[in-house]
Design an enzyme around this catalytic site. Structure first.
Site, PDB file in Angstrom:
ATOM      1  CE  LYS A 180       3.654 -55.472 -10.089  1.00 20.85           C
ATOM      2  NZ  LYS A 180       3.439 -56.901  -9.854  1.00 20.85           N
TER       3      LYS A 180
HETATM    4  C1  LIG Z   1       9.092 -54.868  -7.298  1.00 22.92           C
HETATM    5  C2  LIG Z   1       8.837 -55.965  -8.274  1.00 22.92           C
HETATM    6  N1  LIG Z   1       9.834 -56.381  -9.057  1.00 22.92           N
HETATM    7  C3  LIG Z   1       9.675 -57.350  -9.962  1.00 22.92           C
HETATM    8  C4  LIG Z   1       8.451 -57.961 -10.128  1.00 22.92           C
HETATM    9  C5  LIG Z   1       8.359 -59.093 -11.104  1.00 22.92           C
HETATM   10  O1  LIG Z   1       7.438 -58.881 -12.127  1.00 22.92           O
HETATM   11  P1  LIG Z   1       6.726 -60.144 -12.799  1.00 22.92           P
HETATM   12  O2  LIG Z   1       5.844 -60.752 -11.803  1.00 22.92           O
HETATM   13  O3  LIG Z   1       5.989 -59.512 -13.953  1.00 22.92           O
HETATM   14  O4  LIG Z   1       7.805 -61.055 -13.267  1.00 22.92           O
HETATM   15  C6  LIG Z   1       7.361 -57.551  -9.330  1.00 22.92           C
HETATM   16  C7  LIG Z   1       6.016 -58.084  -9.417  1.00 22.92           C
HETATM   17  O5  LIG Z   1       5.537 -59.068  -9.628  1.00 22.92           O
HETATM   18  C8  LIG Z   1       7.560 -56.541  -8.376  1.00 22.92           C
HETATM   19  O6  LIG Z   1       6.554 -56.158  -7.578  1.00 22.92           O
END
Ligand SMILES: Cc1ncc(COP(=O)(O)O)c(C=O)c1O
Length: 368
Positions: A180
């Site tokens: 990110k």
């Molecule tokens: C569209 C989307 N939703 C949810 C997530 C989940 O975030 P995390 O990996 O921080 O749990 C991500 C990325 O990893 C994502 O790209």
């Protein structure tokens, strides 16, 4: 091989983390609050709750809204599986809907068609920083009394009609995982303008107590979880925020370069961004996706193929008849190398490699 994405850690992180280590206060604390306050100011969102991940943030948002067994939650077929998992983990039923071919985000008409008397929430996803069709989605949700939880995991700094993505629905979330715009390894945040929901999320993320740290006399109002960020992570996050403007600028330049460079290439479609979107990754569509990825790999650059549509994954297997766009575009979709450390010379090499691929193979068919 240069990866399609690469996190960047500068000098500031080391200094900030060392300060935390020396303070011996490594648990959730003042730096988490500072991180929340900074985000709140940058995004102009009244309430921010820092959490352990984007997934935890999605789950907490749904839990705060009371989503649970017997409810249905509408999720686009094209997203990282975390969106659906967060809904499933509340005990609700995940209902997948198709995406719009131009934006790869939730098709508002498909959302409308999937609503039943049990629909409790909808989760539009802002893929790669590109806003979902929020005007339509919000209007349908309002009419049908459905909560909106925006998955803005990939959309830090993107706006829609002047408001930050993640702040338009009842709640929204960000992710700070490694691919990110800013990262602390893992981390996330819940955004909301609703004080009551904010208080609920805070309690849910910390064993049901509104305030931590009073020792043996803590009051726990509800059953909760432990999704707290730590000062160590917040120190990295605060350092990363310092680099944010420069990164955002470079990410936009990279996206514009690809857009310009490949605009006359019929076999490759670069998905455009709206003016208010902050591009994170450059999404591309091509019938020759796998060939392009291979050619780029030979030049030393990695692409990333899109997620398989969720309905093809074991936990969410469903009949694809209503999910035709995601089914059709899945094998064509990928992200070009997008990280903000790519130099102009890298971009030139990538462009040349893609153009040579099409020239030599005479693969000019238009992407349908
Ligand atoms: C569209 C989307 N939703 C949810 C997530 C989940 O975030 P995390 O990996 O921080 O749990 C991500 C990325 O990893 C994502 O790209």
């Amino acid at each position: 091989m240069k990866p399609w994405w690469q996190p960047h850690i500068g000098d500031l992180e080391e200094k900030f983390v060392l300060d935390v280590l020396r303070s011996h206060y490594i648990n959730e604390g003042h730096l988490c609050t500072e991180f929340e306050q900074k985000l709140s100011k940058i995004l102009n969102v009244p309430y921010v709750v820092a959490t352990t991940s984007g997934t935890a943030s999605l789950f907490l948002s749904l839990a705060a809204l009371g989503v649970g067994p017997g409810d249905e939650v509408i999720v686009p077929d094209f997203t990282f599986i975390a969106t659906a998992n967060a809904a499933r983990l509340t005990g609700a039923k995940v209902v997948l809907v198709d995406v719009d071919p131009e934006t790869l985000t939730m098709d508002p008409e498909a959302f409308k068609a999937a609503i039943t008397k049990n629909t409790k929430a909808v989760m539009p996803v802002h893929v790669s920083g590109r806003a979902a069709q929020m005007k339509e989605i919000l209007s349908i949700a309002k009419e049908k009394n459905i909560f909106v939880v925006e998955d803005a995991a990939e959309a830090l700094l993107s706006k829609y009609q002047g408001a930050s993505l993640g702040s338009l629905g009842d709640l929204g979330i960000l992710s700070f995982s490694a691919n990110k715009m800013i990262t602390m390894g893992q981390g996330g945040a819940v955004l909301t303008s609703d004080r009551k929901l904010y208080e609920k999320v805070r309690m849910l993320k910390d064993h049901g107590r509104p305030v931590r740290g009073t020792g043996g006399n803590d009051i726990h109002f509800i059953t909760g979880y432990n999704f707290k960020l730590t000062n160590l992570q917040a120190a990295v996050g605060l350092a990363q925020l310092e680099y944010l403007p420069g990164r955002a600028k470079r990410a936009s330049e990279i996206q514009k370069f690809y857009q310009e460079e490949f605009k006359s290439l019929e076999g490759l479609k670069i998905l455009p961004f709206e003016k208010e979107d902050q591009p994170l990754w450059t999404d591309a569509l091509s019938d020759q996706r796998d060939g392009i990825c291979l050619a780029l790999e030979k030049t030393g650059y990695e692409c990333r193929k899109f997620w398989y549509p969720l309905h093809t994954q074991a936990p969410y297997q469903t009949n694809e008849s209503l999910l035709q766009t995601a089914t059709h575009l899945g094998p064509k979709a990928f992200w070009l190398p997008s990280h903000f450390l790519l130099t102009d010379s890298d971009l030139e090499k990538i462009s040349e490699s893609v153009k040579t691929f099409f020239k030599h193979r005479d693969r000019k068919g238009k992407v349908e």
